[in-house]
Design a protein around this motif. Structure first.
Motif, short mmCIF file in Angstrom:
data_model
loop_
_atom_site.label_atom_id
_atom_site.label_comp_id
_atom_site.label_asym_id
_atom_site.label_seq_id
_atom_site.Cartn_x
_atom_site.Cartn_y
_atom_site.Cartn_z
N ARG A 495 0.86 -1.27 -0.22
CA ARG A 495 0.15 -0.28 0.12
C ARG A 495 0.78 1.52 0.15
O ARG A 495 0.67 2.54 -0.67
CB ARG A 495 -1.11 0.52 0.81
N ARG A 496 2.07 1.04 0.66
CA ARG A 496 2.70 2.20 0.53
C ARG A 496 4.00 2.22 -1.32
O ARG A 496 4.55 3.38 -0.65
CB ARG A 496 4.05 1.81 1.66
N PHE A 509 15.72 -7.02 0.02
CA PHE A 509 14.51 -6.33 -0.10
C PHE A 509 13.75 -5.10 1.59
O PHE A 509 14.27 -4.24 1.31
CB PHE A 509 13.00 -6.91 -0.47
N ALA A 510 14.08 -5.73 2.87
CA ALA A 510 14.29 -5.19 3.36
C ALA A 510 15.40 -4.23 3.72
O ALA A 510 15.42 -3.14 4.29
CB ALA A 510 14.76 -5.63 5.06
N LEU A 515 13.77 0.86 6.14
CA LEU A 515 13.10 0.07 7.26
C LEU A 515 13.53 -0.75 8.24
O LEU A 515 13.25 -1.56 7.95
CB LEU A 515 11.39 0.29 6.58
N ASP A 516 13.58 0.23 9.18
CA ASP A 516 14.02 -0.81 10.12
C ASP A 516 12.39 -1.71 10.88
O ASP A 516 12.85 -2.67 10.91
CB ASP A 516 13.93 0.27 11.90
N PRO A 517 12.12 -1.11 11.14
CA PRO A 517 10.31 -2.48 11.57
C PRO A 517 10.55 -3.55 10.21
O PRO A 517 10.24 -4.36 10.62
CB PRO A 517 9.38 -1.63 11.23
N ALA A 518 10.73 -2.86 9.16
CA ALA A 518 10.61 -4.29 8.28
C ALA A 518 11.95 -5.09 8.30
O ALA A 518 11.54 -6.62 8.12
CB ALA A 518 10.41 -3.64 6.40
N GLU A 544 4.41 -8.30 16.74
CA GLU A 544 3.37 -7.49 16.22
C GLU A 544 3.10 -5.87 16.93
O GLU A 544 2.55 -5.31 16.32
CB GLU A 544 1.95 -7.89 18.05
N LEU A 545 3.93 -5.35 17.80
CA LEU A 545 4.16 -4.05 18.03
C LEU A 545 4.32 -3.66 16.97
O LEU A 545 4.60 -2.36 16.26
CB LEU A 545 4.40 -3.53 18.96
N THR A 546 5.70 -4.27 16.14
CA THR A 546 6.50 -3.44 14.96
C THR A 546 5.63 -3.31 13.77
O THR A 546 5.31 -2.43 13.00
CB THR A 546 7.38 -4.55 14.48
#
Length: 556
Positions: A495-496, A509-510, A515-518, A544-546
């Motif tokens: 979606r982004r 890819f990450a 992006l650190d969360p990814a 889950e929080l990420t």
């Protein structure tokens, strides 16, 4: 490559739209089905006679291997019972949860034979039959089996007892009254309650119990001598091993106990801390208690309760053994405890003559009192099935003709009240519309409805159909859960505007998108997907929080 990416984006949009449509329809369909079932079932419920109730109740032979609740119990019988997970009963506490450690008392035994416990002749002779107190012979009867001064503090329990090969009625300690479909109930001098009932069908009854007890300070000041009629609680077999009394004395001296209450606590703590819990029956021989205390030093609850009661008796402190059940597993959906044969337990009651009270002590180590939690979708589904079954049994099967007529009259009155309230509401609504404020009221209701359905749709998309039905969905402990988290992350990234090419590894890819969360979620995904590892509860919570942080950023 650009055409491939556009095709992937289009496929994602179609799939998200389809999921969104299904999720939006879920609450509406569920509500309509519930209303339709209620409309169809209500006439049958009000009109159908209860004479055919047995066809709906759980029928069959009484539970097999149900031992430990007769007038004579051999050491080891409760241990055999604890190996079976069959359901014995469900118990619903009607008031707020009591502050004390509740358990379901069954039968108390006062005479130790050296190999087991039994009711003494005095207890059997003191058994009396209690007649019902109410004059109306239709429906459940009320039987007063005890007395108390704390009538405003009684704890009410509704018990759904499965067919068992025992006449015992289980309740929280110190039952004062029983209400159920019994001709009569019997109560003995130990406070145990029994009733004749059909052993091929389930029994429902209500018990009132007095859980109040003196505080520790008052019990420590109790120095009154025991009564002569308490001598049977000091009985010991003729061939008791002398080492048992010596051990009790040593424990008391080491604990510096100076009163009856502290002596009981000292022996309780000694057995809990210095002995192990096991369902294996290793102690035996001519003197199983001595074998347990001085050789094996491991056993199940019967050995611990027997050891404490006998050690107290060598000190001149009246004590008896009680067989019953631990609380069991609490079912939030049913608002009741599910009690299984594996919850069978044995503990000790000690008599304090100053207050005339029996106080519970439990010398079994903590490992013998743990109730294993049943998790997973199957367990959750089973809880909802139990809840529905209890509601059906209590409010359909358990209703007699008199209660049907009462319910029909009550419903008629309620419907009249609802019509009157509805008429008042419509009149007020017309007045609001005339004053041009009704539109705002209706708009508010519409907005609230849209917010609710939107929340439900997001919940289904986020947790899936199954977990969205849970009151508080939690991350699964299964290894493949991290794979599901990775797919959720990829949908958020899509979606982004981020799409992973087929020739790019997840970790590459990450790193490319920066992006650190990814990166955090991808590392967890690699460990589970390719490393065969299992994430801990803390790691699942971090993932889950990420994900929630990523999803919130995607909505901005």
């Amino acid at each position: 490559a650009p055409d491939s990416r556009r095709f992937k984006k289009s496929a994602h949009r179609r799939r998200d739209a389809r999921n969104s449509g299904e999720a939006n329809r879920l609450p509406i369909v569920a509500l309509l089905l519930l209303v339709w079932i209620f409309v169809l079932a209500l006439p049958l419920f009000l009109v159908a006679p209860r004479s055919g109730a047995a066809a709906f109740s759980r029928a069959g032979a009484a539970l097999s291997n149900f031992t430990g609740f007769s007038e004579s119990v051999t050491l080891g019988e409760i241990g055999n019972l604890k190996r079976d997970d069959a359901v014995v009963m469900h118990v619903r506490i009607e008031e707020p949860q009591p502050k004390v450690d509740v358990r379901w008392r069954g039968i108390a035994l006062d005479e130790f034979t050296g190999h087991g416990w039994k009711k003494s002749l005095g207890v059997r002779q003191s058994e009396t039959e209690v007649k019902r107190r109410d004059k109306n012979q239709d429906g459940p009867g009320f039987f007063q089996v005890g007395a108390t001064a704390a009538r405003d503090q009684l704890t009410t329990q509704t018990v759904f007892l499965e067919p068992i090969e025992s006449p015992v009625l289980f309740a929280a300690p110190r039952p004062i009254a029983i209400q159920g479909d019994f001709v009569a109930v019997r109560v003995d001098g130990e406070g145990s309650v029994q009733a004749r009932r059909h052993l091929s069908s389930r029994t429902m009854y209500t018990a009132l119990s007095d859980l109040t007890q003196p505080d520790a300070a008052l019990l420590r000041r109790d120095s009154q001598r025991t009564h002569e009629n308490s001598s049977r609680y000091l009985q010991l077999p003729a061939m008791l091993d002398d080492r048992i009394g010596a051990l009790a004395n040593a424990v008391i001296v080491n604990a510096h106990a100076a009163n009856r209450f502290d002596e009981a606590r000292a022996i309780e703590a000694h057995l809990q801390q210095d002995y192990g819990y096991s369902l294996q029956m290793k102690a035996g021989g001519d003197d199983p208690l001595a074998d347990f205390l001085f050789n094996v030093k491991s056993g199940h609850c019967e050995y611990f309760s027997t050891a404490m009661a006998v050690m107290l008796r060598t000190r001149g402190i009246p004590a008896r053994v009680v067989n019953g059940f631990l609380p069991g597993e609490y079912n939030e959906a049913a608002g009741a405890y599910t009690v299984r044969q594996s919850d069978a337990h044995s503990w000790v009651e000690v008599y304090f003559p100053g207050s005339g009270s029996w106080i519970t002590f439990d010398p079994t180590p903590a490992a013998g009192k743990e109730v294993p939690a049943r998790a997973g979708f199957a367990a959750q589904l089973g809880k909802y099935a139990e809840a529905f079954e209890l509601i059906w049994f209590q409010y359909v099967i358990g209703y007699d003709k008199q209660e049907q007529r009462s319910l029909a009259t009550s419903l008629q009155n309620q419907l009249f009240d609802y019509r009157r309230v509805l008429a008042q509401f419509l009149t007020a609504s017309r007045q609001l519309l005339t004053a041009k404020t009704g539109l705002l009221y209706l708009a508010g209701l519409g907005i609230a409805g849209m917010v609710f359905f939107g929340w439900a749709a997001r919940r289904v998309r986020r947790f899936g159909w199954r977990r969205s039905l849970q009151i508080k969905p939690s991350a699964s402990r299964r290894p493949e859960a991290a794979v599901v988290f990775y797919e959720r992350m990829m949908r958020v990234l899509a979606r982004r505007g981020f799409e992973r090419d087929s020739y790019t590894t997840p970790l590459e890819f990450a790193g490319l998108i920066g992006l650190d969360p990814a990166l955090t979620i991808t590392r967890a995904y690699n460990r589970v997907r390719f490393g065969g590892e299992q994430l801990s509860a803390a790691e699942l919570l971090e993932v889950e929080l990420t994900l929630e942080r990523l999803e919130s950023e995607a909505r901005l």
